[in-house]
Motif scaffolding. Structure first.
Motif, PDB file in Angstrom:
ATOM      1  N   VAL A   1       0.553  -0.767   0.127  1.00 23.72           N
ATOM      2  CA  VAL A   1       0.100  -0.108   0.680  1.00 23.72           C
ATOM      3  C   VAL A   1       0.835   1.468  -0.234  1.00 23.72           C
ATOM      4  O   VAL A   1       0.865   2.662  -1.147  1.00 23.72           O
ATOM      5  N   SER A   2       1.711   1.594   0.924  1.00 24.04           N
ATOM      6  CA  SER A   2       2.410   2.577   1.023  1.00 24.04           C
ATOM      7  C   SER A   2       3.475   2.867  -0.197  1.00 24.04           C
ATOM      8  O   SER A   2       4.117   4.282  -1.385  1.00 24.04           O
ATOM      9  N   ILE A   3       3.958   1.734  -1.477  1.00 23.99           N
ATOM     10  CA  ILE A   3       4.523   1.475  -2.363  1.00 23.99           C
ATOM     11  C   ILE A   3       3.706   2.400  -3.205  1.00 23.99           C
ATOM     12  O   ILE A   3       3.942   3.026  -4.593  1.00 23.99           O
TER      13      ILE A   3
ATOM     14  N   ALA B   1       1.129   4.320  -3.446  1.00 24.81           N
ATOM     15  CA  ALA B   1       1.240   5.510  -3.998  1.00 24.81           C
ATOM     16  C   ALA B   1       1.841   6.031  -4.755  1.00 24.81           C
ATOM     17  O   ALA B   1       2.348   7.225  -4.845  1.00 24.81           O
ATOM     18  N   GLN B   2       3.844   5.750  -3.806  1.00 24.42           N
ATOM     19  CA  GLN B   2       5.093   5.980  -4.591  1.00 24.42           C
ATOM     20  C   GLN B   2       5.030   5.791  -5.903  1.00 24.42           C
ATOM     21  O   GLN B   2       5.438   7.448  -7.115  1.00 24.42           O
TER      22      GLN B   2
ATOM     23  N   ASN C   1       2.250   8.632  -8.101  1.00 19.92           N
ATOM     24  CA  ASN C   1       2.904   9.604  -8.151  1.00 19.92           C
ATOM     25  C   ASN C   1       3.878   9.713  -8.710  1.00 19.92           C
ATOM     26  O   ASN C   1       3.934  10.259  -9.563  1.00 19.92           O
TER      27      ASN C   1
END
Lengths: 321, 325
Positions: free
Chosen positions: A187-189, A191-192, A195
């Motif tokens: 999940v946190s990756i 978004a990276q 973007n």
């Protein structure tokens, strides 16, 4: 605006069974009579559940597969009937990013060689010039030149996907087909990487064909969206229209099924019954009829025709005529 | 209402041994509890130890190089680390059962569904074969399978993903467990099928008053299903809170970043806030707080001293120096 890609009545089947003589007698109807345009500079998304034909559509546009019928126009040229050799110079303009970053990078090649490879095929640049481009690109996608000498296994999933993206960008493509580019990431990756894709689009004026099953991701990145079911495009609309005013019963159910990360959120959920039918024996009428709550007798008999219910919003459903 | 404890995990540590001397600590002294009739969410990214936690509770690590080296798991008043394998086998699938992410690979491909289900039921009850078969058929219709008799005669490959997951749930539910561990039960399924399965799990949970430990990486699923949530990062619990608190006032920077980085349907944003960097390698953990290298609030202290899991209110805990009380 002129379209960069025009898909016209494209169908694709795969053999699924053989008769006694070894001739195929059963077919998987992966993509059925699909038409849409992708305009220059936009992000066009294809969404749907597994087996709906979204990846096959991407592969057809990239000429990794050849359609059984229909035409695919790229940059004013019908590419659907080109041979591999004729297609090669055009490949520079269409690049792909795949779902599994680990599986799409050769584990025995260094990152710089992986990213350099497209330049060897498509350009006549010297080694120095090539390496300059490679190092610049690695910086652009958020890695650094010091990573260039390493092998893929030394990177995390998100970094591998960045390498995949750098590799797709080397030959300055016009169209990038991204097939579930973030589904395998945490999940946190995610978004990276999303973007990054957004920034690159602005920087290099790219056109994206974004293939995904995740409606919340698609909403973020797209300009226009096609919803596929059983190999058919059932609805096609600009993003804002599709999410505010979904017309097809399948799109409505799909949108309502997405879990919202907000415990205070109350929603009316449309729970579909049953599973997606097999694409070997396609239903005679509307592909969605068997699971549709608003199914009427004519839905079982005749295929709905695509209608434009408001400018740019196309639906294939008997409810709208 | 007085909550009754069903499961208490106390300072559980599981290590994976590469050799006799070197090991990687996959979960480091985690403690939590599960009350009767509640759905507890366990969230985190890959490698944070959430699946190892469930396998350690179920004592299913025997086939790996993993070993519980510290701590206790008290289930229904019994320490599961101390009982014999035979007694454990009676609990597994009986009072406590589990469903996995990949329904296809958790069913035996060479056995018809009826045989697999009857085997499990007869192990834990003293039903005859016919009774067990009838019970299996009843369970299948309870999980919404329209034609249970036909499905019983099928092999797993003849079923779709959603159907297999229903069979798995029916199997897990067939001995009336008090607790169900669901490890990413819907991750391999499509959204519309996921909605069906979640609805089904909620319904069964309410009817049977069962407790569920729901392991997932999907915050949407958590918001929908859970009453309380535990967030794990790099083998440790970093935050524990009731679901509304967690989403409305996340206290740990990791939770905050995680919630912010999930695109929400209908929000209309183009660029998401994201957490820089990636999850640390468990064999090369940073000194101090494990999240410090990625944290925007990190100070000198965070980089040198590891914070405790501070109790910040009656039902909320957080592992961050900013919350020190």
């Amino acid at each position: 605006m002129e379209p960069i890609v025009s898909v016209k009545n494209v169908s694709k089947t795969f053999p699924a069974g053989k008769n006694l003589l070894g001739r195929p007698n059963k077919f998987v109807h992966a993509v059925n009579n699909v038409s849409f345009d992708i305009y220059r500079g936009e992000t066009f998304s294809v969404v749907g559940e597994s087996g709906c034909g979204k990846s096959t559509t991407g592969r057809l546009i990239d000429h990794l597969l050849v359609p059984d019928s229909g035409e695919i126009w790229f940059d004013g040229k019908d590419i659907s009937k080109l041979s591999q050799a004729e297609m090669r110079p055009l490949r520079k303009n269409i690049q792909m990013i795949f779902q599994d970053p680990a599986g799409s990078l050769n584990p025995r090649m260094r990152v710089e060689d992986l990213v350099e490879e497209p330049l060897l095929i498509h350009t006549n640049l010297s080694k120095e010039e090539r390496m300059k481009i490679v190092h610049e690109l690695l910086e652009t996608v958020g890695l650094s030149a010091k990573h260039a000498k390493r092998y893929p296994h030394e990177f995390s999933g998100g970094q591998k996907q960045r390498i995949g993206i750098a590799r797709a960008l080397t030959v300055k493509p016009e169209l990038i087909i991204a097939d579930e580019p973030i589904s395998a990431l945490d999940v946190s990756i995610q978004a990276q990487v999303l973007n990054l894709l957004h920034d690159l689009q602005q920087k290099f004026n790219l056109t994206y064909l974004f293939i995904s099953h995740d409606l919340s991701v698609v909403e973020m990145i797209s300009d226009r969206i096609a919803v596929m079911y059983l190999g058919y495009v059932v609805e096609l609309a600009p993003k804002t229209v599709l999410y505010k005013n979904p017309a097809h019963p399948y799109t409505q159910a799909l949108l309502s099924a997405v879990p919202i990360p907000d415990p205070g959120h109350q929603q009316e959920r449309i729970i579909l019954e049953g599973d997606i039918p097999s694409t070997i024996n396609l239903p005679k009428g509307c592909p969605f009829a068997a699971r549709c709550k608003q199914c009427r007798p004519e839905c079982l008999e005749t295929k709905p025709i695509q209608t434009e219910i408001e400018p740019g919003h196309f639906v294939s459903c008997h409810l709208y005529k | 209402m007085v909550q009754e404890r069903l499961l208490t995990v106390n300072k559980l540590r599981t290590e994976f041994f590469q050799s006799k001397k070197s090991s990687v600590t996959a979960i480091n002294e985690i403690s939590f509890h599960l009350d009767k009739g509640e759905i507890l969410g366990l969230v985190g990214e890959s490698g944070c130890g959430k699946s190892v936690t469930s396998l350690s509770i179920m004592r299913l690590l025997n086939f790996t190089s993993g070993k519980v080296t510290k701590g206790e798991v008290i289930f229904d008043g019994e320490d599961l680390q101390k009982i014999s394998e035979n007694e454990m086998r009676k609990i597994r699938g009986g009072k406590m059962s589990m469903i996995f992410q990949e329904p296809m690979s958790s069913l035996n491909p060479a056995m018809r569904i009826d045989k697999q289900m009857i085997e499990g039921i007869r192990l834990h009850t003293n039903m005859s074969k016919e009774e067990a078969r009838k019970h299996a058929s009843k369970m299948l219709s309870q999980v919404g399978i329209p034609d249970p008799e036909r499905v019983l005669k099928n092999y797993p490959h003849q079923l779709s993903g959603g159907m297999s997951q229903r069979v798995m749930i029916a199997m897990a539910m067939s001995c009336n467990p008090q607790m169900l561990i669901a490890d990413e039960p819907t991750t391999a399924l499509d959204v519309t099928i996921q909605a069906q399965i979640l609805e089904l799990m909620k319904k069964i949970q309410q009817e049977e008053g069962m407790s569920i430990l729901l392991i997932t990486h999907d915050l949407g699923v958590v918001a929908e299903m859970c009453t309380r949530v535990i967030v794990m990062y790099a083998g440790e619990i970093v935050e524990e809170a009731p679901v509304e608190e967690l989403f409305n006032h996340p206290t740990h920077p990791y939770t905050e970043g995680l919630i912010a980085s999930v695109p929400k349907l209908g929000s209309g944003v183009k660029v998401l806030p994201s957490i820089p960097g990636s999850v640390p390698d468990l064999s090369m953990l940073p000194k101090g707080c494990r999240f410090a290298p990625r944290c925007k609030y990190a100070t000198e202290r965070c980089r040198n001293e590891e914070p405790d899991l501070f109790q910040i209110s009656a039902n909320q805990k957080c592992r961050c120096w900013r919350q020190e009380r």
